[in-house]
Design a protein around this motif. Structure first.
Motif, PDB file in Angstrom:
ATOM      1  N   VAL A 109       0.822  -1.207   0.000  1.00 25.72           N
ATOM      2  CA  VAL A 109       0.000   0.000   0.000  1.00 25.72           C
ATOM      3  C   VAL A 109       0.861   1.264   0.000  1.00 25.72           C
ATOM      4  N   VAL A 110       1.692   1.425   1.008  1.00 23.81           N
ATOM      5  CA  VAL A 110       2.427   2.685   1.151  1.00 23.81           C
ATOM      6  C   VAL A 110       3.417   2.892  -0.004  1.00 23.81           C
ATOM      7  N   LEU A 111       4.296   1.916  -0.201  1.00 32.18           N
ATOM      8  CA  LEU A 111       5.280   2.058  -1.285  1.00 32.18           C
ATOM      9  C   LEU A 111       4.620   2.152  -2.658  1.00 32.18           C
ATOM     10  N   ALA A 116       3.651   4.828  -7.566  1.00 31.07           N
ATOM     11  CA  ALA A 116       2.700   5.175  -8.627  1.00 31.07           C
ATOM     12  C   ALA A 116       2.626   6.690  -8.803  1.00 31.07           C
ATOM     13  N   LEU A 117       2.659   7.432  -7.703  1.00 32.39           N
ATOM     14  CA  LEU A 117       2.588   8.888  -7.812  1.00 32.39           C
ATOM     15  C   LEU A 117       3.835   9.435  -8.489  1.00 32.39           C
ATOM     16  N   LEU A 118       4.981   8.873  -8.110  1.00 34.19           N
ATOM     17  CA  LEU A 118       6.224   9.336  -8.735  1.00 34.19           C
ATOM     18  C   LEU A 118       6.263   8.972 -10.205  1.00 34.19           C
ATOM     19  N   VAL A 189       8.793 -11.639   0.212  1.00 32.03           N
ATOM     20  CA  VAL A 189       7.373 -11.612  -0.165  1.00 32.03           C
ATOM     21  C   VAL A 189       6.967 -10.192  -0.550  1.00 32.03           C
ATOM     22  N   GLY A 190       7.494  -9.205   0.198  1.00 33.27           N
ATOM     23  CA  GLY A 190       7.190  -7.805  -0.105  1.00 33.27           C
ATOM     24  C   GLY A 190       7.647  -7.441  -1.503  1.00 33.27           C
ATOM     25  N   TRP A 191       8.813  -7.922  -1.870  1.00 31.70           N
ATOM     26  CA  TRP A 191       9.362  -7.660  -3.208  1.00 31.70           C
ATOM     27  C   TRP A 191       8.404  -8.184  -4.276  1.00 31.70           C
ATOM     28  N   GLN A 192       7.763  -9.328  -3.978  1.00 28.69           N
ATOM     29  CA  GLN A 192       6.805  -9.866  -4.939  1.00 28.69           C
ATOM     30  C   GLN A 192       5.496  -9.082  -4.950  1.00 28.69           C
ATOM     31  N   MET A 193       5.063  -8.635  -3.766  1.00 30.52           N
ATOM     32  CA  MET A 193       3.760  -7.972  -3.670  1.00 30.52           C
ATOM     33  C   MET A 193       3.786  -6.544  -4.178  1.00 30.52           C
ATOM     34  N   LEU A 194       4.957  -5.932  -4.145  1.00 33.97           N
ATOM     35  CA  LEU A 194       5.095  -4.544  -4.547  1.00 33.97           C
ATOM     36  C   LEU A 194       4.503  -4.301  -5.939  1.00 33.97           C
ATOM     37  N   GLY A 195       4.837  -5.187  -6.883  1.00 34.73           N
ATOM     38  CA  GLY A 195       4.379  -5.015  -8.258  1.00 34.73           C
ATOM     39  C   GLY A 195       2.866  -5.037  -8.352  1.00 34.73           C
ATOM     40  N   PHE A 196       2.275  -5.952  -7.600  1.00 30.61           N
ATOM     41  CA  PHE A 196       0.818  -6.039  -7.587  1.00 30.61           C
ATOM     42  C   PHE A 196       0.207  -4.730  -7.076  1.00 30.61           C
ATOM     43  N   GLY A 197       0.774  -4.244  -5.967  1.00 32.17           N
ATOM     44  CA  GLY A 197       0.280  -2.992  -5.386  1.00 32.17           C
ATOM     45  C   GLY A 197       0.407  -1.834  -6.362  1.00 32.17           C
ATOM     46  N   VAL A 198       1.577  -1.714  -7.001  1.00 31.70           N
ATOM     47  CA  VAL A 198       1.791  -0.607  -7.939  1.00 31.70           C
ATOM     48  C   VAL A 198       0.783  -0.692  -9.078  1.00 31.70           C
ATOM     49  N   LEU A 199       0.545  -1.909  -9.567  1.00 30.25           N
ATOM     50  CA  LEU A 199      -0.397  -2.078 -10.667  1.00 30.25           C
ATOM     51  C   LEU A 199      -1.794  -1.589 -10.266  1.00 30.25           C
ATOM     52  N   VAL A 200      -2.237  -2.020  -9.089  1.00 25.55           N
ATOM     53  CA  VAL A 200      -3.586  -1.650  -8.644  1.00 25.55           C
ATOM     54  C   VAL A 200      -3.676  -0.141  -8.401  1.00 25.55           C
ATOM     55  N   VAL A 201      -2.670   0.435  -7.738  1.00 26.02           N
ATOM     56  CA  VAL A 201      -2.720   1.874  -7.463  1.00 26.02           C
ATOM     57  C   VAL A 201      -2.649   2.671  -8.765  1.00 26.02           C
ATOM     58  N   SER A 202      -1.792   2.245  -9.700  1.00 24.75           N
ATOM     59  CA  SER A 202      -1.700   2.964 -10.975  1.00 24.75           C
ATOM     60  C   SER A 202      -3.047   2.947 -11.692  1.00 24.75           C
ATOM     61  N   ALA A 203      -3.699   1.786 -11.677  1.00 29.88           N
ATOM     62  CA  ALA A 203      -5.012   1.698 -12.312  1.00 29.88           C
ATOM     63  C   ALA A 203      -5.988   2.638 -11.609  1.00 29.88           C
ATOM     64  N   GLY A 204      -5.904   2.674 -10.270  1.00 30.12           N
ATOM     65  CA  GLY A 204      -6.785   3.565  -9.512  1.00 30.12           C
ATOM     66  C   GLY A 204      -6.559   5.017  -9.871  1.00 30.12           C
ATOM     67  N   ILE A 205      -5.292   5.411  -9.972  1.00 24.86           N
ATOM     68  CA  ILE A 205      -4.984   6.807 -10.294  1.00 24.86           C
ATOM     69  C   ILE A 205      -5.423   7.127 -11.723  1.00 24.86           C
ATOM     70  N   ALA A 206      -5.190   6.180 -12.631  1.00 20.51           N
ATOM     71  CA  ALA A 206      -5.589   6.418 -14.025  1.00 20.51           C
ATOM     72  C   ALA A 206      -7.101   6.600 -14.130  1.00 20.51           C
ATOM     73  N   GLY A 207      -7.834   6.013 -13.173  1.00 24.88           N
ATOM     74  CA  GLY A 207      -9.288   6.132 -13.215  1.00 24.88           C
ATOM     75  C   GLY A 207      -9.814   7.449 -12.679  1.00 24.88           C
ATOM     76  N   ILE A 208      -8.930   8.274 -12.130  1.00 26.65           N
ATOM     77  CA  ILE A 208      -9.385   9.560 -11.598  1.00 26.65           C
ATOM     78  C   ILE A 208      -9.279  10.614 -12.692  1.00 26.65           C
ATOM     79  N   ASN A 209     -10.394  11.264 -12.979  1.00 32.34           N
ATOM     80  CA  ASN A 209     -10.434  12.305 -14.004  1.00 32.34           C
ATOM     81  C   ASN A 209      -9.424  13.416 -13.674  1.00 32.34           C
ATOM     82  N   PRO A 210      -8.483  13.684 -14.579  1.00 31.77           N
ATOM     83  CA  PRO A 210      -7.450  14.689 -14.273  1.00 31.77           C
ATOM     84  C   PRO A 210      -8.022  16.091 -14.080  1.00 31.77           C
ATOM     85  N   ASP A 211      -9.259  16.308 -14.527  1.00 35.90           N
ATOM     86  CA  ASP A 211      -9.865  17.625 -14.352  1.00 35.90           C
ATOM     87  C   ASP A 211      -9.988  18.023 -12.881  1.00 35.90           C
TER      88      ASP A 211
END
Ligand SMILES: Nc1ncnc2c1ncn2[C@@H]1O[C@H](COP(=O)(O)OP(=O)(O)OP(=O)(O)O)[C@@H](O)[C@H]1O
Ligand SMILES: [Mg+2]
Lengths: 320, 385
Positions: A109-111, A116-118, A189-211
């Motif tokens: 979550v945190v990382l 994703a923001l960076l 395990v964290g090293w493996q989960m990081l990618g999953f988290g980034v993918l989900v957060v990136s998708a979440g951010i992409a879903g927010i209207n930039p307006d």
């Protein structure tokens, strides 16, 4: 004389009233059967492989049995629950599970939020490559990953101890150290989960209207204010989803690593609830206690999941 | 309060130039309306002024300060988005208060402003709702309110009234006009709606394909359109535009097309192909115009002959469709009642209502009478600069 228009009564209504049967009621009597037939196979499989074992686990928790088909089941009442709750092993596993979850929240979550923001600053193809690099570890099977990491961490010539040794840091045999082993597992395990988290957060951010961010910046908000007051609140359903996944699944994700790298040791320092469950059931052959522990975990995780799902429902804004 | 200066502003998207070298000066206190067909670059221009889109080329100056590189939060502007962009997780009250909260306005002042704006836009009963619980028109009013809650140096509005019903639109239009008069703030306002443009604007920018076709007061735009595009775009029903020829007969400049004849100014003009324009409301039934000609002897007028094709009754007025040659012309008036389909008819318009455009460039042609000493030789049709 004044005359006002009189609307003609709808003919259909008059007719059905005369017949004395409302058309809706007649339709409702026939329940369509086809949709249920379609889901039936899935329901049957679910019943056989998930719910029947669940019920059996619950039943077993009131008996003493050593898993041998020839041995009888002895009813012991609540004895299994008492022994599970009072066991030191369970407490250790509980504490470890807590540590695992807390640490994995950082990795899933945190990382990912920070990454994703960076990575929003990275554009075009570089971004795809960058996300791929972070996501690939998630695709490596745990067993293969465990093997690779065991070599990397080996105290006889493993890459990591060697490199750290050059800097004067001696980590010894991490996987055999009662204080270090859990962190090694968390890192892997964290090293493996990081990618999953980034993918989900990136998708979440992409879903927010930039307006929204645009509007806020015209309203005078800086990057930090926009993040805190617009982006993160709008991302909160995604965040809750990740927290839910982490809490519910981290014990499962960790299981193969524990099993391959440490078998719960040294001295139970890396065990967690699932691994303990496995040990009670299939190493100690105590089906009753395993059933009791399984039932308790099931109830606890259900309550947690229920709370988080409710929370996530309340946080959904239906952005449109 | 601010003056916005735009120099050679260009926005190049992939293979498509949305805004093309636009030069524009918006004076302090102007209410400038950007008018143009869908996709002509209005939103793109507004977003560049707001700082949401980096121009490919050109500069933007606010009060003489170059803000081209300045982030939008430092430009002190307020904007109403075409998509509203209401923060979905905040109530109406919090949406309205957001710009004030960001500026750390004292709480009491914040509450007062929010209620003031909510009252003026009829949003008092909606303050506790979330955007998703509002209708399109209500959302749009909240978006307008969020811009009005602050006192920025300029207001940018992207079709802020497009989703309101006719009555509410008129009311809000008047509200905005009053606000403009009261604050004498600078407004840049995008719309498709000509009524909004004509009634609210002090200046109108007509855009087409990323270029400015004309920049002028509503009167200038309507009565002296700078190009065929402006002439055809502003006005409903649109101006009649017919390809014809300019020439001169017996020392009088004439314009002719099939079924159309106009005797214009004394002078001599080279023969050239033009577009003749006349607005539907300036075409009148011919009889009294003919009378006027015979009695007063005022020679110059445009006359049109054609066959009545259709008459639409709009209640307050009628629109007459006349087949002239192979074009269909329209006339607006309230005295076409007795006419029938197929009737042969003559219409006329006074000389000052006739517009001429160069056929090749589409630019307006202006008649400049030469000094009297050289009546024959030097008279010419000049292209308006
Ligand atoms: N991000 C973009 N990338 C590529 N092309 C774009 C982009 N944004 C706009 N365009 C194009 O630029 C042109 C101008 O778009 P713009 O949104 O400014 O039009 P508009 O005048 O506001 O239209 P409307 O009245 O329909 O809102 C359009 O042809 C559009 O397709
Ligand atoms: Mg637009």
């Amino acid at each position: 004389m004044f005359v006002t228009d009189v609307r003609p009564a709808p003919a259909a209504e008059a007719l059905s009233n005369a017949a004395g049967v409302s058309p809706t009621r007649r339709r409702r009597r026939r329940v369509p059967i086809a949709p249920y037939l379609y889901v039936l196979p899935a329901l049957i499989l679910l019943g056989i492989w998930i719910y029947r074992p669940l019920v059996q686990t619950f039943q077993l928790s009131f008996y003493s049995w050593n898993l041998l088909p020839t041995q009888p089941l002895t009813p012991v009442g609540l004895q299994n629950y008492v022994s599970v709750v009072s066991s030191q092993q369970l407490r250790d596993a509980l504490v470890n599970t807590g540590i695992y979850i807390a640490a994995f929240l950082v990795f899933s979550v945190v990382l990912p939020i920070a990454i994703a923001l960076l990575s929003r600053q990275v554009g075009g193809r570089a971004k795809t490559a960058y996300q791929a690099i972070i996501f690939v570890p998630f695709l490596v099977t745990p067993v293969a990953a465990a093997a690779v990491w065991r070599w990397l961490l080996s105290d006889s010539g493993g890459a990591i101890p060697t490199v750290l040794g050059n800097f004067g840091i001696d980590i010894g045999d991490v996987l055999r150290s009662p204080s270090g082993a859990i962190w090694a597992i968390i890192l892997i395990v964290g090293w493996q989960m990081l990618g999953f988290g980034v993918l989900v957060v990136s998708a979440g951010i992409a879903g927010i209207n930039p307006d929204y961010a645009h509007a806020a910046s015209i309203d005078g908000a800086g990057g930090w204010t926009i993040l805190r007051r617009i982006t993160l609140p709008l991302l909160s359903p995604t965040i809750v989803f990740l927290v839910l996944m982490t809490i519910l699944l981290s014990a499962q994700w960790t299981y193969p690593m524990i099993d391959i790298l440490t078998q719960g040791g040294p001295s139970d320092s890396t065990t967690n609830l699932y691994y303990l469950l496995y040990q009670i059931g299939f190493q100690n052959f105590d089906a009753g206690s395993a059933g009791a522990a399984g039932t308790l975990f099931f109830i606890a995780f259900s309550l947690l999941a229920l709370g988080l799902v409710t929370l996530s429902d309340r946080l959904s804004f239906y952005d449109n | 309060m601010s003056r916005i200066e735009i120099v050679q502003l260009t926005q190049q998207f992939k293979g498509h130039r949305a805004v093309d070298a636009v030069d524009l000066v918006i004076e302090d206190g102007d209410f400038v309306v950007l008018l143009g067909p869908s996709g002509c670059g209005k939103t793109t221009l507004l977003r560049m002024i707001a700082g949401l889109l980096e121009p490919t080329q050109g500069r933007i100056l606010i009060d003489g300060v170059d803000v081209t590189e300045l982030p939008s939060k430092k430009r002190n502007l307020a904007m109403v988005f075409q998509s509203y962009a209401l923060y979905p997780h905040l109530s109406v009250a919090k949406n309205l208060a957001f710009p004030l909260a960001v500026l750390r306005t004292p709480k009491a002042e914040r509450v007062r402003r929010v209620h003031e704006v909510a009252a003026s836009l009829g949003l008092e009963n909606l303050l506790e709702r979330k955007p998703r619980e509002l209708s399109g028109g209500q959302r749009q009013r909240v978006a307008v309110g969020r811009a009005l809650v602050r006192r920025p140096s300029a207001y940018l509005m992207d079709e802020p009234l497009s989703n309101l019903d006719a009555k509410l639109r008129t009311a809000t239009r008047q509200e905005l006009s009053e606000l403009h008069a009261e604050l004498s703030a600078t407004f840049v306002y995008v719309t498709h709606d000509q009524v909004e443009a004509m009634t609210m604007a002090t200046k109108i920018v007509v855009l087409d394909a990323g270029r400015i076709e004309q920049f002028g007061t509503p009167d200038e735009i309507y009565h002296r359109p700078a190009s065929v595009f402006v002439a055809g775009f502003v006005g409903a029903p649109p101006m009649n535009l017919v390809v014809g020829t300019v020439g001169s007969i017996g020392g009088v400049v004439t314009a002719t097309a099939e079924g159309i004849e106009a005797r214009l100014w004394p002078g001599v003009a080279e023969k050239r192909t033009v577009v003749i324009g006349v607005r539907p409301e300036h075409l009148r039934l011919d009889d009294f115009a003919a009378n006027a000609e015979s009695t007063a002897g005022s020679a110059s007028a445009l006359s049109v002959e054609g066959v009545v094709e259709r008459i639409e009754n709009l209640g307050s007025e009628q629109v007459l469709y006349l087949r002239v040659g192979d074009t269909l012309m329209t006339a607006r008036g309230d005295d076409f009642g007795a006419l029938r389909r197929g009737d042969l008819l003559a219409l006329s318009a006074p000389i000052e209502r006739i517009h001429l455009f160069d056929e090749a460039t589409g630019q307006r042609l202006e008649w400049v009478p030469e000094p009297d000493e050289l009546p024959a030789a030097a008279a010419q049709v000049a292209v308006m600069a």
